[in-house]
Design a protein around this motif. Structure first.
Motif, PDB file in Angstrom:
ATOM      1  N   GLU A  22       0.831  -1.205   0.000  1.00 29.70           N
ATOM      2  CA  GLU A  22       0.000   0.000   0.000  1.00 29.70           C
ATOM      3  C   GLU A  22       0.864   1.253   0.000  1.00 29.70           C
ATOM      4  OE1 GLU A  22      -2.397  -0.551   3.444  1.00 29.70           O
ATOM      5  OE2 GLU A  22      -3.605  -2.161   2.549  1.00 29.70           O
ATOM      6  N   GLN A  23       1.954   1.226   0.755  1.00 21.84           N
ATOM      7  CA  GLN A  23       2.863   2.372   0.815  1.00 21.84           C
ATOM      8  C   GLN A  23       3.518   2.625  -0.541  1.00 21.84           C
ATOM      9  OE1 GLN A  23       5.984   1.948   3.770  1.00 21.84           O
ATOM     10  NE2 GLN A  23       7.335   3.325   2.646  1.00 21.84           N
ATOM     11  N   LEU A  24       3.993   1.567  -1.174  1.00 27.90           N
ATOM     12  CA  LEU A  24       4.644   1.717  -2.475  1.00 27.90           C
ATOM     13  C   LEU A  24       3.663   2.215  -3.532  1.00 27.90           C
ATOM     14  CD1 LEU A  24       6.850  -1.520  -2.497  1.00 27.90           C
ATOM     15  CD2 LEU A  24       7.648   0.838  -2.242  1.00 27.90           C
ATOM     16  N   ALA A  25       2.410   1.798  -3.426  1.00 30.59           N
ATOM     17  CA  ALA A  25       1.403   2.213  -4.408  1.00 30.59           C
ATOM     18  C   ALA A  25       1.166   3.722  -4.387  1.00 30.59           C
ATOM     19  CB  ALA A  25       0.092   1.477  -4.152  1.00 30.59           C
ATOM     20  N   GLU A  26       1.536   4.375  -3.280  1.00 31.39           N
ATOM     21  CA  GLU A  26       1.346   5.818  -3.162  1.00 31.39           C
ATOM     22  C   GLU A  26       2.489   6.622  -3.782  1.00 31.39           C
ATOM     23  OE1 GLU A  26      -1.427   7.295  -2.006  1.00 31.39           O
ATOM     24  OE2 GLU A  26      -2.203   5.237  -1.939  1.00 31.39           O
ATOM     25  N   LYS A  27       3.593   5.969  -4.133  1.00 27.36           N
ATOM     26  CA  LYS A  27       4.719   6.695  -4.707  1.00 27.36           C
ATOM     27  C   LYS A  27       4.317   7.251  -6.074  1.00 27.36           C
ATOM     28  CE  LYS A  27       8.919   4.968  -4.334  1.00 27.36           C
ATOM     29  NZ  LYS A  27       9.611   5.862  -3.396  1.00 27.36           N
ATOM     30  N   PRO A  28       4.624   8.509  -6.364  1.00 31.20           N
ATOM     31  CA  PRO A  28       4.226   9.108  -7.645  1.00 31.20           C
ATOM     32  C   PRO A  28       4.700   8.315  -8.860  1.00 31.20           C
ATOM     33  CG  PRO A  28       4.944  10.813  -6.140  1.00 31.20           C
ATOM     34  CD  PRO A  28       5.254   9.511  -5.475  1.00 31.20           C
TER      35      PRO A  28
END
Length: 224
Positions: free
Chosen positions: A190-196
């Protein structure tokens, strides 16, 4: 300028693409679908993607491409400076590839492309291997907060573009949530999915999806 050959539906292509984006490197994407055509084989010896074109020539195999990018190009480091930690990151990436990505790949045609059912013997082997692969990831991964520790590394590239697909295979074919006992791994996805840059890669994949699916279906009709 570096040129990245491949297509946005390929998870290995996306690993390299994200590495280039995260390092802030200029590059050109060259649409390229692997096959055994002589023109393709002149660029990729096995007829696979991705391929990276450099000033020195063409490079294939994702792990070799990622090593080259990290060793020769500016930007954030994808591997630690310490030799042991570097080897540990590479080991994690290889474990994800061999024991999670490859077993799940056996089932991709059925799960993602609506193709023929996976033969039962292969499906059973994939299930066994995936259970063991995720158990190994739980033992070896640190997730503090990234796969190998505090630093975003190439292990996270393999994690991001392998584990999500394997989890979907588990859910659809085996009614198993491979991350049910790995909340830190689920949180990292989930955290990685937020990276631009991850969102950019995902948007490019979504935009290319209809054409890719039509290509897959056309190949299936020809093979049938």
């Amino acid at each position: 300028m570096l040129k990245l050959y491949g297509f946005a539906a390929s998870n290995y292509f996306n690993m390299v693409k994200l590495a280039l984006l995260e390092k802030g490197l200029p590059f050109e994407v060259v649409p390229f679908h692997g096959c055994q055509n002589p023109a393709i084989l002149a660029v990729s010896p096995r007829g696979k993607v991705p391929v990276l074109e450099t000033e020195q020539g063409f490079l294939s195999e994702t792990d070799a491409i990622l090593d080259f990018i990290d060793e020769s190009q500016p930007g954030i480091a994808l591997l630690p400076t310490d030799a042991f930690e570097r080897a540990r990151v590479r080991a994690l990436a290889k474990e994800i590839e061999l024991y999670i990505e490859l077993p799940a790949r056996i089932c991709y045609v059925e799960v993602f492309f609506g193709g023929r059912p996976t033969p039962e013997a292969l499906k059973a082997k994939a299930k066994r291997d995936l259970i063991k692969g995720f158990a190994a990831l739980a033992r070896h991964g640190r997730f503090t907060p990234y796969v190998a520790g505090e630093q975003f590394t190439l292990a996270d590239l393999y994690f991001l573009y392998s584990v999500d697909l394997a989890v979907e295979v588990g859910r659809r074919l085996f009614d198993i949530d491979f991350l049910s006992e790995m909340p830190a791994a689920k949180a990292l996805l989930e955290q990685l999915a937020e990276k631009p840059n991850v969102q950019k890669v995902a948007a490019d994949k979504q935009a290319e999806a209809p054409a890719f699916l039509e290509r897959v279906r056309a190949v299936g009709r020809t093979a049938g």
